[in-house]
Design an enzyme around this catalytic site. Structure first.
Site, PDB file in Angstrom:
ATOM      1  CB  CYS A 110      -1.016  -0.012   1.369  1.00 19.09           C
ATOM      2  SG  CYS A 110      -2.094  -1.497   1.307  1.00 19.09           S
ATOM      3  N   GLY A 164      -0.379   0.420  -4.879  1.00 15.71           N
ATOM      4  CA  GLY A 164      -1.837  -0.337  -4.509  1.00 15.71           C
ATOM      5  C   GLY A 164      -2.904   0.240  -5.658  1.00 15.71           C
ATOM      6  CG  ASN A 212       3.178   0.006   3.338  1.00 21.04           C
ATOM      7  OD1 ASN A 212       3.996   0.496   2.950  1.00 21.04           O
ATOM      8  ND2 ASN A 212       2.737  -1.222   2.703  1.00 21.04           N
ATOM      9  N   GLY A 213       1.453  -2.330   5.472  1.00 21.41           N
ATOM     10  CA  GLY A 213       2.171  -3.265   5.984  1.00 21.41           C
ATOM     11  C   GLY A 213       1.079  -4.468   6.496  1.00 21.41           C
ATOM     12  CE1 TYR A 243       8.147  -4.974 -10.415  1.00 25.86           C
ATOM     13  CE2 TYR A 243       6.933  -5.922  -8.216  1.00 25.86           C
ATOM     14  CZ  TYR A 243       6.768  -5.539  -9.776  1.00 25.86           C
ATOM     15  OH  TYR A 243       5.729  -5.435 -10.369  1.00 25.86           O
ATOM     16  CG  ASP A 246      11.676  -9.726 -15.217  1.00 27.11           C
ATOM     17  OD1 ASP A 246      11.726  -8.717 -14.791  1.00 27.11           O
ATOM     18  OD2 ASP A 246      10.807 -10.631 -15.487  1.00 27.11           O
TER      19      ASP A 246
END
Ligand code: SF4
Length: 499
Positions: free
Chosen positions: A23, A50, A124-125, A265, A368
């Site tokens: 998030c 998110g 967030n978490g 990422y 990647d």
């Protein structure tokens, strides 16, 4: 009658084998400008964290108002809605569900009544002891309106905010275990805090002469004219009100265990973490990868867009030319039209178009960021061979993912993780590559420039910095599971959103 909407999530068009971001949270204190507008553009910059729902709560110093809904930031808000959110302070949230179903009642910010007035909480978490805390509070008569762990955090705050923000946050840190970076809005102040392990990121910044910002990532500051300041320390809190900004310690015992995947990422390449620009960190990961796993090849091709900096690094060290080998459609990210069977079978081809002229007859190094189930990598390798590549050497900047994440990232259960089920040789054969190489944990942390002890590496080595109960579930409070409580829908499957 509740309103029922049907949407279609087309996973194979989203290269959906990647771990899902968690998030994004935001806090705004802007004494000379409507905070809702700033929050809107700040959230826009955090959209990658998110895409299921978005929300903004504002305060004018007396009253907290809020709007949230399912959808992307620009689907949830328009000028009219923002003008109905007056005030100089705001918190905002973009959600990907990691605990609790993807339904409106779990959208954030969480809104509660407290003795100091309404409060709004953006989280967030993941709390790993949310179930115990919730059961404890329910036994004491607390009523919960959602099935997310974030409401547990909010209700602890509600019980203690009348003792002051510092005291309330300290109680949260004493009770809650897990990953949490949180922004809180009360009628009179804005609060930000980060769990004692500092797993998820959070940075404080300035907005003009006397304004402030708090955000999951620094990429949210630039678009609204803010300037990034310091990253909150693990267990630290920041309180912002009309007397300015002050920091306080929320928990004494801290050990920084920042999520390594943020660097590989999740976070945007234009954000900084641990003082480094993530684009540069990823470029260094590509350099390390070239040293650890050289390949006898002709060109280095990134998987767009996230593989580009690492491919440039690989190219620089290996001396192999960097070439774009595929272009990515910018507009197919979310669609409300289900593809028919024939189109579904095209898989990544609906999202990525090969540049056949660049690939044909080449021995390709494909760079990647990660392999989760391996299905996307398999499709990408096939795409390159079908475009005439002679060899495809897959190089991955994340070490092999062998364990699930319980700290706010949705990546798959252990049984679904390709690297947990197969040896590197078996995985190479499964994806159909000529060779396969993963960056090592030491190589990845060297690229960030910190000692290994500063990171959470649990999904790579199984060493969880905060012990995890064996029965922890994403939908712990969804009983019975809500329709829509699906982390990975089948391609083209309907998702029911009932609000
Ligand atoms: S388990 Fe992996 S994804 Fe989860 S916080 Fe740790 S490093 Fe990040």
């Amino acid at each position: 009658m509740p309103r029922v909407r049907y949407t279609v999530q087309v996973n194979d068009l989203e290269l959906d084998d990647r771990p899902k971001e968690e998030c994004g949270v935001l806090g705004v204190y802007s004494p000379h400008e409507e905070a809702a507008r700033i929050a809107f553009f700040g959230l826009f910059a955090l959209q990658h964290r998110g895409q299921e729902s978005a929300g903004i709560a504002v305060s004018d110093g007396h009253k907290v108002r809020m709007h949230k809904d399912m959808g992307l930031v620009n689907q949830v808000f328009n000028a009219e809605i923002l003008s109905g959110l007056p005030g100089h302070m705001a918190v905002g949230h973009t959600r990907y569900s990691t605990m609790g179903a993807s339904v409106l009642r779990n959208a954030q910010p969480v809104f509660c009544q407290s003795l100091v007035g309404e409060i709004a909480v953006a989280h967030n978490g993941n709390l790993i002891n949310a179930r115990e805390l919730r059961e404890e509070m329910e036994a004491e008569g607390e009523h919960f309106e959602s099935t997310s762990d974030s409401e547990v955090l909010a209700r602890i705050l509600v019980r203690h905010l009348h003792d002051g923000p510092e005291a309330a946050v300290r109680v949260v840190m004493a009770k809650a275990r897990g990953a949490y970076s949180v922004t809180v809005l009360t009628p009179r102040c804005l609060i930000g805090f980060r769990d004692p392990a500092g797993i998820r990121p959070m940075t404080v910044g300035r907005l003009g002469e006397d304004g402030y910002l708090i955000a999951s990532e620094t990429c949210a500051f630039g678009p609204v004219g803010g300037v990034a300041g310091q990253e909150l320390l693990p267990g630290e809190m920041v309180i912002i009100d009309q007397s300015g900004m002050r920091f306080a310690v929320g928990a004494e015992e801290t050990k920084h265990s920042m999520c390594l995947f943020e660097f590989i990422y999740f976070a945007r390449p234009d954000s900084t973490m641990y003082g480094s620009l993530l684009y540069d960190v990823r470029e260094r990961m590509g350099r390390e990868l070239a040293v650890e796993h050289p390949a006898d090849a002709d060109i280095v091709v990134p998987v767009p867009d996230s593989g580009i900096p690492a491919a440039l690094g690989y190219s620089a060290v290996s001396g192999l030319p960097f070439r774009e080998g595929m272009t990515k459609s910018r507009y197919i990210h979310r669609t409300f039209i289900a593809p028919d069977q024939r189109l579904r079978e095209l898989g990544v081809r609906m999202k990525l178009t090969p540049l056949i002229e660049h690939i044909k007859n080449q021995r390709v190094v494909l760079v990647d960021d990660s392999i989760v189930r391996g299905t996307t990598t398999k499709q990408l390798v096939r795409l390159l061979f079908d475009s005439g590549a002679r060899e495809v050497h897959v190089r991955i900047t994340a070490p092999p993912i062998k364990f699930p994440c319980f700290y706010g990232i949705d990546m798959a259960s252990k049984g679904e993780l390709a690297a947990a089920r197969m040896s590197i040789e078996q995985l190479c054969e499964y994806v159909g590559a000529t060779s396969l190489g993963f960056l090592s944990i030491p190589g990845a942390v060297r690229a960030v420039g910190r000692d290994e002890s500063h990171f959470c590496l649990a999904c790579f080595n199984g060493e969880y910095p905060i012990p995890v109960p064996s029965d922890l579930k994403k939908h712990a409070f969804d009983d019975p599971p809500e329709v829509g409580a699906l982390s990975a829908l089948s391609p083209g499957q309907l998702r029911l959103i009932d609000d």
